[in-house]
Design a protein around this motif. Structure first.
Motif, mmCIF file in Angstrom:
data_model
loop_
_atom_site.group_PDB
_atom_site.id
_atom_site.type_symbol
_atom_site.label_atom_id
_atom_site.label_comp_id
_atom_site.label_asym_id
_atom_site.label_seq_id
_atom_site.Cartn_x
_atom_site.Cartn_y
_atom_site.Cartn_z
ATOM 1 N N SER A 26 5.803 9.234 -11.115
ATOM 2 C CA SER A 26 5.572 10.405 -11.954
ATOM 3 C C SER A 26 6.827 11.263 -12.055
ATOM 4 C CB SER A 26 4.415 11.217 -11.378
ATOM 5 O OG SER A 26 4.211 12.395 -12.131
ATOM 6 N N ARG A 27 7.528 11.430 -10.938
ATOM 7 C CA ARG A 27 8.728 12.270 -10.916
ATOM 8 C C ARG A 27 9.827 11.708 -11.815
ATOM 9 N NH1 ARG A 27 10.913 16.106 -7.442
ATOM 10 N NH2 ARG A 27 13.191 16.110 -7.255
ATOM 11 N N TYR A 28 9.963 10.360 -11.798
ATOM 12 C CA TYR A 28 11.055 9.717 -12.531
ATOM 13 C C TYR A 28 10.599 9.086 -13.846
ATOM 14 C CZ TYR A 28 13.700 10.154 -8.148
ATOM 15 O OH TYR A 28 14.342 10.639 -7.031
ATOM 16 N N LEU A 78 6.980 0.264 -8.244
ATOM 17 C CA LEU A 78 7.504 1.456 -8.905
ATOM 18 C C LEU A 78 7.939 1.134 -10.330
ATOM 19 C CD1 LEU A 78 8.498 4.430 -8.772
ATOM 20 C CD2 LEU A 78 10.695 3.526 -7.965
ATOM 21 N N ALA A 79 8.652 0.032 -10.511
ATOM 22 C CA ALA A 79 9.102 -0.361 -11.851
ATOM 23 C C ALA A 79 7.909 -0.590 -12.775
ATOM 24 C CB ALA A 79 9.958 -1.624 -11.764
ATOM 25 N N THR A 119 0.817 -1.223 0.000
ATOM 26 C CA THR A 119 0.000 0.000 0.000
ATOM 27 C C THR A 119 0.850 1.272 0.000
ATOM 28 O OG1 THR A 119 -0.165 0.166 2.419
ATOM 29 C CG2 THR A 119 -1.771 -1.250 1.300
ATOM 30 N N ALA A 120 2.170 1.126 0.049
ATOM 31 C CA ALA A 120 3.042 2.308 0.055
ATOM 32 C C ALA A 120 2.819 3.127 -1.213
ATOM 33 C CB ALA A 120 4.504 1.881 0.170
ATOM 34 N N ASP A 121 2.799 4.426 -1.068
ATOM 35 C CA ASP A 121 2.569 5.317 -2.201
ATOM 36 C C ASP A 121 3.819 5.378 -3.082
ATOM 37 O OD1 ASP A 121 1.749 7.233 -3.987
ATOM 38 O OD2 ASP A 121 1.834 8.901 -2.562
ATOM 39 N N VAL A 122 3.702 4.904 -4.325
ATOM 40 C CA VAL A 122 4.817 4.979 -5.276
ATOM 41 C C VAL A 122 4.489 5.874 -6.456
ATOM 42 C CG1 VAL A 122 5.619 2.669 -4.633
ATOM 43 C CG2 VAL A 122 4.100 2.935 -6.615
ATOM 44 N N VAL A 124 4.630 1.321 -17.340
ATOM 45 C CA VAL A 124 3.335 1.633 -17.952
ATOM 46 C C VAL A 124 3.266 3.112 -18.317
ATOM 47 C CG1 VAL A 124 0.852 1.724 -17.525
ATOM 48 C CG2 VAL A 124 2.156 -0.289 -16.826
ATOM 49 N N GLY A 125 3.763 3.968 -17.435
ATOM 50 C CA GLY A 125 3.766 5.401 -17.710
ATOM 51 C C GLY A 125 4.603 5.774 -18.924
ATOM 52 N N ARG A 126 5.601 4.949 -19.224
ATOM 53 C CA ARG A 126 6.450 5.202 -20.389
ATOM 54 C C ARG A 126 5.924 4.516 -21.651
ATOM 55 N NH1 ARG A 126 12.008 6.305 -17.899
ATOM 56 N NH2 ARG A 126 13.085 5.247 -19.604
ATOM 57 N N GLY A 127 4.773 3.833 -21.509
ATOM 58 C CA GLY A 127 4.153 3.193 -22.668
ATOM 59 C C GLY A 127 4.652 1.793 -22.942
ATOM 60 N N PHE A 128 5.266 1.139 -21.951
ATOM 61 C CA PHE A 128 5.792 -0.213 -22.130
ATOM 62 C C PHE A 128 4.928 -1.224 -21.382
ATOM 63 C CE2 PHE A 128 9.901 2.365 -21.998
ATOM 64 C CZ PHE A 128 9.907 2.566 -23.373
#
Length: 341
Positions: free
Chosen positions: A194-196, A316-317, A186-189, A322-326
């Motif tokens: 978003s930052r990285y 995080l990975a 449940t840790a916020d990642v 997913v954020g990078r479209g992979f």
């Protein structure tokens, strides 16, 4: 949705660890056999994610049992065709699939050279399991995503349980482990993801038992996000690589409670002096020191903390990929079982 398999298998880790904790019999039997053999030295053989589990085992064995322990170079036995003399040695081969030809061949040669051979796998009926004298099943269940997640944490726990049983120590430190892992889920990642999201290079670092966590986090980021991630022991980071750190190369530092975290403090101070963009992965009392953080449960046993520490870094990975479209379930050029020789 991309990453669905990886997310699901990350979420299965509390159940997988509970399953392993509920099956002490095989671990106790293997530990009794090892005690009877009284090895003078331990050699660990592994690749990839399992190599980080083996490094974790090295710390456990040396600190808990006081035995010298090394990481084997399997190419000595395969590419260079040498036959080892390993009387009095415990050979531990760690592999989630048990199918890598170099691990199979080197384990065969280790056994022929006099070692007691143990395989730690998620596939009991595997080539590696068949050539080993003793096999320990990590009981993680089927893992379909190419990026290993639950097999890594189950390997860590299996190795911890084995060392505890070998040393004839109780398992009470693991009583809260499943709850700690559930909390780590449940840790916020998202803020860090978003930052990285668009970084193309970063560093991961830690000390002691958490150093394998830094290495595994770097591997997960490389194989899912296709960025350049360098993992260093905090001590090694100060011996040269610190010079490459700047504001454009974030540093993810895993800071445990205990001696490993204290040993990392001079490293964090040196990074701050360089103006590094630091993300702390740490319990609240430590993590509050930086605005970029992933908060872990407080009060974890330092030996067991790596099992929970890696969970938000896996997440995080996945989120960054997913954020990078992979699609982190199918990293380009990789397969679930890697054939190395």
């Amino acid at each position: 949705m991309t990453g669905a398999l990886m997310r699901a298998e990350i979420g299965e880790q509390p159940a997988a660890l509970s399953r392993l904790l509920a099956a002490p019999g095989p671990v106790e039997d293997i530990a009794a056999r090892i005690r009877a053999a009284a090895p003078r030295f331990v050699l660990l053989a592994a690749r990839g994610t399992s190599d980080h589990a083996a490094l974790y085992a090295k710390y456990l064995i040396e600190t808990t049992l006081g035995l010298p322990c090394g990481l084997a170079s399997t190419s000595v036995y395969t590419a260079y065709d040498r036959q080892p003399s390993l009387d009095g040695v415990l050979w531990v081969a760690v592999s989630q699939s048990g199918g890598s030809p170099d691990l199979v061949e080197s384990t065969e040669r280790a056994r022929a050279g006099g070692a007691l051979t143990l395989s730690v796998t998620n596939t009991s009926d595997s080539p590696l399991g068949r050539v080993s004298e003793v096999g320990l099943d990590i009981l993680a269940g089927p893992e379909r995503s190419v990026a290993a997640t639950k097999t890594y944490t189950s390997s860590l726990l299996a190795l911890w349980l084995l060392v505890r049983a070998w040393a004839e120590l109780d398992r009470r430190p693991a009583d809260r482990l499943v709850d700690d892992v559930a909390c780590a889920l449940t840790a916020d990642v998202e803020e860090v993801a978003s930052r990285y999201r668009f970084v193309d290079k970063l560093v991961t670092t830690s000390r002691g038992y958490a150093y394998p966590t830094a290495r595994e986090a770097a591997l997960k980021l490389m194989e899912t996000c296709y960025l350049s991630a360098h993992a260093y022991s905090g001590a090694d980071l100060l011996h040269g690589p610190l010079a490459m750190v700047d504001q454009d190369r974030p540093v993810i530092a895993v800071v445990p409670e205990g001696p490993g975290g204290r040993a990392l403090q001079p490293v964090l101070a040196a990074l701050e002096e360089r103006g590094a963009d630091i993300c702390l992965v740490a319990p609240p009392a430590i993590a509050h020191e930086t605005p970029t953080r992933i908060v872990l449960p407080a009060g974890m046993d330092e030996q067991l903390a790596p099992i929970a520490q890696i969970v938000p870094l896996q997440r995080l990975a996945c989120a960054m990929a997913v954020g990078r479209g992979f699609d982190p379930d199918q990293p380009r050029g990789l397969k679930k079982v890697t054939q190395t020789f």
